[in-house]
Design an enzyme around this catalytic site. Structure first.
Site, PDB file in Angstrom:
ATOM      1  CB  CYS A   1      87.888  44.716 -31.000  1.00  0.00           C
ATOM      2  SG  CYS A   1      88.296  43.647 -32.404  1.00  0.00           S
TER       3      CYS A   1
ATOM      4  NE  ARG B   1      85.249  52.072 -32.620  1.00  0.00           N
ATOM      5  CZ  ARG B   1      86.069  51.214 -33.227  1.00  0.00           C
ATOM      6  NH1 ARG B   1      87.378  51.442 -33.252  1.00  0.00           N
ATOM      7  NH2 ARG B   1      85.587  50.138 -33.817  1.00  0.00           N
TER       8      ARG B   1
END
EC number: 2.8.1.2
Length: 297
Positions: free
Chosen positions: A248, A188
């Site tokens: 995040c 990611r």
């Protein structure tokens, strides 16, 4: 002033079991199950809590205790909202809060709530090392059904030092006043694996360092030792003597970075609350670094 015991970031399953068996006078304990899962997993954290939880625990809903006016997921609520919510779960000024979750990793979302309590001025808060996973492995007792803790009076005052905003991160692209660690999975971060949210492409903020949150955990789901965590930061050239911010996907697993730094003696790591979702939605395409599609508009 809380005793050192209450300020410990981690407590063991055996410690919690003993504290439940023999409560200490003047030091009320409140367990909170802070389980939360990405919608794509199809898990209902509250229903699972009602099926099984640690005796005496109450369920802390990260989505409910959030700024519901924000376009971004589970952003930090106002102090009044947090105080009212925590009080309803039985948390008072003198309460030692112990937080866990039921994730397969051991701890996943619980560090977010540990960070929230600290951000609102309550430092008598710990995490159950290994979460429910480790509790089950120790064959310790469980309860079921809804919890009904006795309400308590809780006061909250937000310390802004615990939070970074989009503007702070954007300004840091030029000033480099602080290091930024991103705790998402490497794919990611690099832009080679999809984000779990529709409309958000993977990638990262320029200049950030990637330490996936799972790197802070052992195979058994327990937190790694401070020595191992320090080595983890050193490997990624993160200097714990200098300012550090964690990010995040939406401000949940970033709190593992703050926890890891705390265990190494650095208690002052703020969270970029909007994290990647906000950054992707607001940043210029050139400020979305990706090996994949990136941002095209």
């Amino acid at each position: 002033m809380a005793s050192p015991q209450l300020c410990r970031a981690l407590v063991s399953a055996q410690w919690v079991a003993e504290a439940l068996r023999a409560p200490r006078a003047g030091q009320p304990l409140q367990l909170l199950d802070a389980s939360w899962y990405l919608p794509k997993l199809g898990r209902d954290a509250r229903r699972e809590f009602e099926e099984r939880h640690i005796p005496g625990a109450a369920f802390f809903d990260i989505d409910q205790c959030s700024d519901r006016t924000s376009p971004y997921d589970h952003m930090l609520p106002g102090a009044e909202h947090f105080a009212e919510y925590a009080g309803r779960l039985g948390v008072g000024a003198a309460t030692h809060v112990v937080i866990y979750d039921a994730s397969d990793q051991g701890l996943y979302s619980a560090p977010r709530v540990w960070w929230m309590f600290r951000a609102f001025g309550h430092h008598a808060v710990s995490l159950l090392d290994g979460g429910l996973r480790h509790w089950l492995r120790q064959n310790l007792p469980l309860s079921s059904g809804k919890s009904q803790p006795a309400p308590a009076e809780f006061r909250a005052q937000l310390d802004p030092a615990f939070i970074k905003t989009y503007e702070d991160i954007k300004e840091n692209l030029e000033s480099r006043r602080f290091q930024v660690v991103d705790s998402r999975a490497t794919g990611r971060f690099r832009g080679t694996e999809p984000e779990p949210r529709d409309g958000i492409e993977p990638g990262h903020i320029p200049g950030t360092v990637n330490i996936p949150f799972t790197d802070f955990l052992s195979q058994e789901g327990l937190e790694k030792s401070p020595e191992e965590i320090r080595h983890l930061f050193q490997e990624k050239k993160v200097d714990l003597s200098k300012p550090l911010v964690a990010t995040c996907g939406s401000g949940v697993t970033a709190c593992h970075v703050a926890l890891g730094a705390y265990l190494c003696g650095k208690p002052d790591v703020p969270i970029y609350d909007g994290s990647w979702v906000e950054w992707y939605m607001r940043a210029r395409p050139e400020d979305v670094i990706s090996e994949g599609r990136g941002k095209t508009h």
